[in-house]
Design a protein around this motif. Structure first.
Motif, PDB file in Angstrom:
ATOM      1  N   ALA A 107       5.047  18.806   2.146  1.00 29.44           N
ATOM      2  CA  ALA A 107       4.925  17.923   0.981  1.00 29.44           C
ATOM      3  C   ALA A 107       3.482  17.926   0.487  1.00 29.44           C
ATOM      4  CB  ALA A 107       5.351  16.509   1.358  1.00 29.44           C
ATOM      5  N   ALA A 108       3.288  18.214  -0.800  1.00 29.89           N
ATOM      6  CA  ALA A 108       1.939  18.295  -1.355  1.00 29.89           C
ATOM      7  C   ALA A 108       1.784  17.520  -2.662  1.00 29.89           C
ATOM      8  CB  ALA A 108       1.550  19.750  -1.587  1.00 29.89           C
ATOM      9  N   PHE A 109       2.897  17.221  -3.320  1.00 27.12           N
ATOM     10  CA  PHE A 109       2.859  16.535  -4.604  1.00 27.12           C
ATOM     11  C   PHE A 109       3.932  15.453  -4.645  1.00 27.12           C
ATOM     12  CE2 PHE A 109       0.990  20.658  -5.313  1.00 27.12           C
ATOM     13  CZ  PHE A 109      -0.117  20.379  -6.107  1.00 27.12           C
TER      14      PHE A 109
ATOM     15  N   SER B 117       0.838  -1.193   0.000  1.00 27.81           N
ATOM     16  CA  SER B 117       0.000   0.000   0.000  1.00 27.81           C
ATOM     17  C   SER B 117       0.876   1.248   0.000  1.00 27.81           C
ATOM     18  CB  SER B 117      -0.893  -0.015   1.241  1.00 27.81           C
ATOM     19  OG  SER B 117      -1.428   1.253   1.505  1.00 27.81           O
ATOM     20  N   THR B 118       0.503   2.228  -0.800  1.00 31.58           N
ATOM     21  CA  THR B 118       1.278   3.476  -0.799  1.00 31.58           C
ATOM     22  C   THR B 118       1.252   4.132   0.583  1.00 31.58           C
ATOM     23  OG1 THR B 118      -0.648   4.713  -1.600  1.00 31.58           O
ATOM     24  CG2 THR B 118       0.913   3.904  -3.255  1.00 31.58           C
ATOM     25  N   ARG B 119       0.156   3.972   1.284  1.00 34.46           N
ATOM     26  CA  ARG B 119       0.078   4.532   2.636  1.00 34.46           C
ATOM     27  C   ARG B 119       1.077   3.878   3.579  1.00 34.46           C
ATOM     28  NH1 ARG B 119      -6.397   5.455   3.960  1.00 34.46           N
ATOM     29  NH2 ARG B 119      -6.784   6.970   2.283  1.00 34.46           N
TER      30      ARG B 119
ATOM     31  N   VAL C 194      -2.814   3.633  -9.334  1.00 32.40           N
ATOM     32  CA  VAL C 194      -3.707   4.638  -8.737  1.00 32.40           C
ATOM     33  C   VAL C 194      -5.001   4.567  -9.543  1.00 32.40           C
ATOM     34  CG1 VAL C 194      -4.052   7.057  -8.142  1.00 32.40           C
ATOM     35  CG2 VAL C 194      -1.758   6.073  -8.047  1.00 32.40           C
ATOM     36  N   PRO C 195      -5.962   3.754  -9.132  1.00 33.48           N
ATOM     37  CA  PRO C 195      -7.092   3.420  -9.998  1.00 33.48           C
ATOM     38  C   PRO C 195      -8.005   4.582 -10.366  1.00 33.48           C
ATOM     39  CG  PRO C 195      -6.894   1.849  -8.180  1.00 33.48           C
ATOM     40  CD  PRO C 195      -5.982   2.982  -7.876  1.00 33.48           C
ATOM     41  N   HIS C 196      -8.088   5.606  -9.528  1.00 30.80           N
ATOM     42  CA  HIS C 196      -9.068   6.664  -9.777  1.00 30.80           C
ATOM     43  C   HIS C 196      -8.561   7.726 -10.748  1.00 30.80           C
ATOM     44  CE1 HIS C 196      -6.654   8.451  -6.541  1.00 30.80           C
ATOM     45  NE2 HIS C 196      -7.067   9.626  -6.976  1.00 30.80           N
TER      46      HIS C 196
ATOM     47  N   PHE D 181      -1.738   9.980  -4.546  1.00 29.03           N
ATOM     48  CA  PHE D 181      -0.765   8.905  -4.351  1.00 29.03           C
ATOM     49  C   PHE D 181      -1.104   8.090  -3.108  1.00 29.03           C
ATOM     50  CE2 PHE D 181       3.226   7.301  -2.529  1.00 29.03           C
ATOM     51  CZ  PHE D 181       3.719   6.555  -3.599  1.00 29.03           C
ATOM     52  N   ALA D 182      -1.618   8.762  -2.086  1.00 31.64           N
ATOM     53  CA  ALA D 182      -1.923   8.113  -0.812  1.00 31.64           C
ATOM     54  C   ALA D 182      -3.372   7.653  -0.714  1.00 31.64           C
ATOM     55  CB  ALA D 182      -1.603   9.065   0.339  1.00 31.64           C
ATOM     56  N   ALA D 183      -4.061   7.554  -1.834  1.00 31.86           N
ATOM     57  CA  ALA D 183      -5.455   7.100  -1.816  1.00 31.86           C
ATOM     58  C   ALA D 183      -5.550   5.696  -1.229  1.00 31.86           C
ATOM     59  CB  ALA D 183      -6.031   7.116  -3.232  1.00 31.86           C
TER      60      ALA D 183
END
Length: 220
Positions: free
Chosen positions: A126-128, A112-114, A174-176, A146-148
């Motif tokens: 950090a924003a992007f 998981s990216t999280r 990142v499916p969305h 990225f953290a979805a």
């Protein structure tokens, strides 16, 4: 290809740049509720089409490394063994390509990216995220995307190791967002304060890439 080298033009690169300039695949704004599964302008496929920049790097797990750097408390350089030691996650998601195909119910296994971000600890500014692949490809996205919850650094698809043509040994999913944001052969994740354009974004594609808003090209 070196870290900072821009991927060479290929037939696909030239075609997609032309699509952007011509507005190809624009279907008009179709009002659909978010609950509907297929975004506007998309059609379903059963296979998984392959699109890349004309080269598919061969990366052994012995030499593979993943860097996480930039605006983080802890800079990471993970070997394959270290990456595999992170508790795995499984996600099932639909994917949507800007070239109008979508595929439902893809089963991914990976990190998981999280969970990865928990190890690196993003700094408040950090924003992007800027992503860099082993073939020199780059793409950008907001840290929040990225953290979805369903975003995953995938090493397996449908129960089998991810093949090189689809970004193996590891790719982002990142499916969305449109699938060009889900970088194949990922080697570096850099957290940054301000948005920057990646490869396709510099060549006419949208900075965000939301399929439900048909954010295909820069003026969408």
């Amino acid at each position: 290809m070196s870290d900072d080298q821009t991927p060479a033009d290929s037939k696909l690169t030239s075609s997609k740049r032309r699509w952007a300039s011509e507005g190809k695949f624009l279907t008009g704004r179709i009002s659909r509720p978010d609950a509907e599964r297929l975004p506007p302008g998309q059609h379903l496929v059963k296979n998984w089409p392959v699109l890349d920049l004309g080269q598919q790097p061969v990366i052994s797990t012995d030499s593979w490394r993943l860097e996480v750097r930039g605006l983080v408390e802890t800079t990471l350089t993970l070997t394959w063994t270290e990456f595999q030691a992170i508790e795995p996650s499984i996600r099932i998601s639909d994917i949507h390509c800007v070239t109008t195909w979508s595929r439902y119910d893809n089963k991914w296994k990976g990190v998981s990216t999280r969970d990865l971000l928990d190890l690196a600890m993003p700094r408040p500014e950090a924003a992007f995220v800027m992503l860099t692949s082993y073939d020199g490809y780059t793409t950008n996205l907001p840290l929040a995307d990225f953290a979805a919850e369903d975003a995953i650094l995938a090493t397996s698809w449908e129960g089998l190791p991810l093949t090189p043509e689809h970004g193996g040994p590891m790719r982002l999913v990142v499916p969305h967002l449109y699938f060009w944001k889900s970088a194949k052969w990922l080697r570096r994740i850099e957290l940054i304060a301000a948005d920057e354009a990646g490869f396709w974004e510099k060549n006419g594609y949208h900075m965000h890439g939301d399929p439900w808003r048909e954010q295909r090209y820069s003026d969408d």
